[in-house]
Motif scaffolding. Structure first.
Motif, mmCIF file in Angstrom:
data_model
loop_
_atom_site.group_PDB
_atom_site.id
_atom_site.type_symbol
_atom_site.label_atom_id
_atom_site.label_comp_id
_atom_site.label_asym_id
_atom_site.label_seq_id
_atom_site.Cartn_x
_atom_site.Cartn_y
_atom_site.Cartn_z
ATOM 1 N N PHE A 112 -22.226 30.364 -14.064
ATOM 2 C CA PHE A 112 -22.372 29.357 -13.006
ATOM 3 C C PHE A 112 -23.834 29.323 -12.558
ATOM 4 O O PHE A 112 -24.364 30.330 -12.093
ATOM 5 N N ARG A 113 -24.472 28.174 -12.717
ATOM 6 C CA ARG A 113 -25.853 28.045 -12.214
ATOM 7 C C ARG A 113 -26.164 26.578 -11.939
ATOM 8 O O ARG A 113 -27.112 26.014 -12.460
ATOM 9 N N ASN A 114 -25.320 25.954 -11.127
ATOM 10 C CA ASN A 114 -25.514 24.538 -10.819
ATOM 11 C C ASN A 114 -26.155 24.322 -9.450
ATOM 12 O O ASN A 114 -26.103 23.228 -8.904
ATOM 13 N N TYR A 115 -26.790 25.377 -8.916
ATOM 14 C CA TYR A 115 -27.539 25.239 -7.655
ATOM 15 C C TYR A 115 -28.691 24.247 -7.869
ATOM 16 O O TYR A 115 -29.045 23.942 -9.018
ATOM 17 N N PRO A 116 -29.279 23.750 -6.769
ATOM 18 C CA PRO A 116 -30.385 22.797 -6.916
ATOM 19 C C PRO A 116 -31.473 23.365 -7.833
ATOM 20 O O PRO A 116 -31.924 24.492 -7.646
ATOM 21 N N GLY A 117 -31.827 22.608 -8.846
ATOM 22 C CA GLY A 117 -32.824 23.063 -9.806
ATOM 23 C C GLY A 117 -32.212 23.757 -11.014
ATOM 24 O O GLY A 117 -32.912 24.085 -11.966
ATOM 25 N N GLY A 118 -30.894 23.966 -11.000
ATOM 26 C CA GLY A 118 -30.205 24.618 -12.124
ATOM 27 C C GLY A 118 -29.575 23.593 -13.051
ATOM 28 O O GLY A 118 -30.138 22.514 -13.270
ATOM 29 N N ASP A 119 -28.405 23.911 -13.566
ATOM 30 C CA ASP A 119 -27.692 23.025 -14.493
ATOM 31 C C ASP A 119 -26.819 22.055 -13.689
ATOM 32 O O ASP A 119 -25.730 22.406 -13.256
ATOM 33 N N ALA A 120 -27.317 20.826 -13.512
ATOM 34 C CA ALA A 120 -26.674 19.862 -12.615
ATOM 35 C C ALA A 120 -25.257 19.485 -13.065
ATOM 36 O O ALA A 120 -24.425 19.106 -12.241
ATOM 37 N N ASP A 121 -24.972 19.580 -14.356
ATOM 38 C CA ASP A 121 -23.659 19.152 -14.850
ATOM 39 C C ASP A 121 -22.607 20.258 -14.775
ATOM 40 O O ASP A 121 -21.412 19.987 -14.789
ATOM 41 N N GLY A 122 -23.063 21.486 -14.730
ATOM 42 C CA GLY A 122 -22.126 22.607 -14.758
ATOM 43 C C GLY A 122 -21.413 22.765 -13.421
ATOM 44 O O GLY A 122 -21.816 22.194 -12.412
ATOM 45 N N PRO A 123 -20.352 23.548 -13.401
ATOM 46 C CA PRO A 123 -19.597 23.771 -12.161
ATOM 47 C C PRO A 123 -20.062 25.035 -11.443
ATOM 48 O O PRO A 123 -20.856 25.819 -11.978
ATOM 49 N N CYS A 124 -19.565 25.217 -10.228
ATOM 50 C CA CYS A 124 -19.609 26.532 -9.592
ATOM 51 C C CYS A 124 -18.172 27.060 -9.641
ATOM 52 O O CYS A 124 -17.255 26.363 -10.068
ATOM 53 N N TYR A 125 -17.978 28.300 -9.212
ATOM 54 C CA TYR A 125 -16.644 28.905 -9.265
ATOM 55 C C TYR A 125 -15.648 28.113 -8.433
ATOM 56 O O TYR A 125 -14.486 27.953 -8.783
ATOM 57 N N ARG A 126 -16.138 27.558 -7.301
ATOM 58 C CA ARG A 126 -15.248 26.789 -6.421
ATOM 59 C C ARG A 126 -14.820 25.456 -7.024
ATOM 60 O O ARG A 126 -13.813 24.884 -6.613
ATOM 61 N N CYS A 127 -15.594 24.936 -7.974
ATOM 62 C CA CYS A 127 -15.180 23.703 -8.644
ATOM 63 C C CYS A 127 -13.902 23.949 -9.442
ATOM 64 O O CYS A 127 -13.106 23.038 -9.638
#
Ligand code: ZN
Length: 247
Positions: free
Chosen positions: A136-151
């Motif tokens: 998980f690394r979709n924080y601002p500046g990371g992988d915009a398409d990926g999810p976080c655990y809460r997704c």
């Protein structure tokens, strides 16, 4: 690699293989956070600890094993439970967070803190004969398409639905499989090689001997990383009851 700093949350079933392979690979700084002591019943899966370590703090036992394996690795011992108050500051001192925890409240706290601290999170989970690994690394500046655990898992399940003890009935070797894959994904993230698992989740069914890679995406309705977030800091974790038992 020697300049890399990785925080491993939990020196249990997943933390054990994670710590050993990351140390053997030469990750320069390994943080370990765990407040538990080694119990004889842990040794079937927590291979960073051995019989003479029973009764020792897991953090100390793990640090001693790492020192024998690779004395060049600096181990930072956090002999405590991950706290809401200290999570952001703790995470900000590392390049990457590895989740080897064994309970849902901690998993959600790790996800949210890693997101706010903008640190990649490599997550592993096991239950009975099944395992999962995700990045998980979709924080601002990371992988915009990926999810976080809460997704994927919106909120912790109500206490009554949580298995009585997350690691009760875990096949020890399965921890090795999942932890080794997790360690591989961590090394890939640190080195920037290969195709990141972000945007995918690897699911392993040990009984059927099947691996599946599932595509997972950011959920625009996610309370943390969605279009209208409702989780703006870690205060959502403040009144969460502590888990009943640990690894
Ligand atoms: Zn999300």
């Amino acid at each position: 690699m020697l300049g890399s700093k990785v925080l491993v949350v939990g020196a249990g079933g997943l933390g054990a293989p994670l710590l050993m392979y990351l140390a053997a690979a030469g990750v320069g700084t390994l943080g370990v956070i765990d407040d538990d002591v080694v119990d004889l019943s842990n040794l079937q899966r927590q291979i960073v600890h051995a019989t003479p370590d029973v009764g020792k703090a897991k953090v100390d036992s793990a640090a001693e094993t790492i020192a024998r394996l690779n004395p060049g690795v600096r181990v930072v011992r956090h002999k405590t439970r991950l706290s809401v108050a200290g999570a952001l500051e703790l995470f900000s001192g590392y390049d990457l967070i590895a989740d080897g925890s064994d309970n849902f409240p901690t998993r959600f706290l790790i996800n949210d803190a890693a997101w706010f601290a903008r640190k990649p999170l490599v997550s592993g989970a096991i239950l009975r004969f099944d395992g999962q690994v995700a990045v998980f690394r979709n924080y601002p500046g990371g992988d915009a398409d990926g999810p976080c655990y809460r997704c994927l898992f919106r909120a912790p399940p109500p206490p009554g639905q949580i298995p009585s003890c997350a690691e009760a009935g875990v096949l020890g070797a399965l921890c090795g499989t999942v932890g080794s894959i997790q360690a591989t994904e961590i090394l890939k993230e640190l080195l920037g090689i290969g195709t990141s698992l972000s945007g995918g989740m690897l699911v392993y069914d040990a009984l059927a001997t099947q691996f599946r890679r599932i595509r997972v995406k950011r959920d625009p309705g996610c309370p943390l990383c969605g279009d209208a977030p409702t989780i703006l800091d870690l205060s959502v974790h403040e009144n969460v009851a502590p888990p009943v038992c640990s690894a």
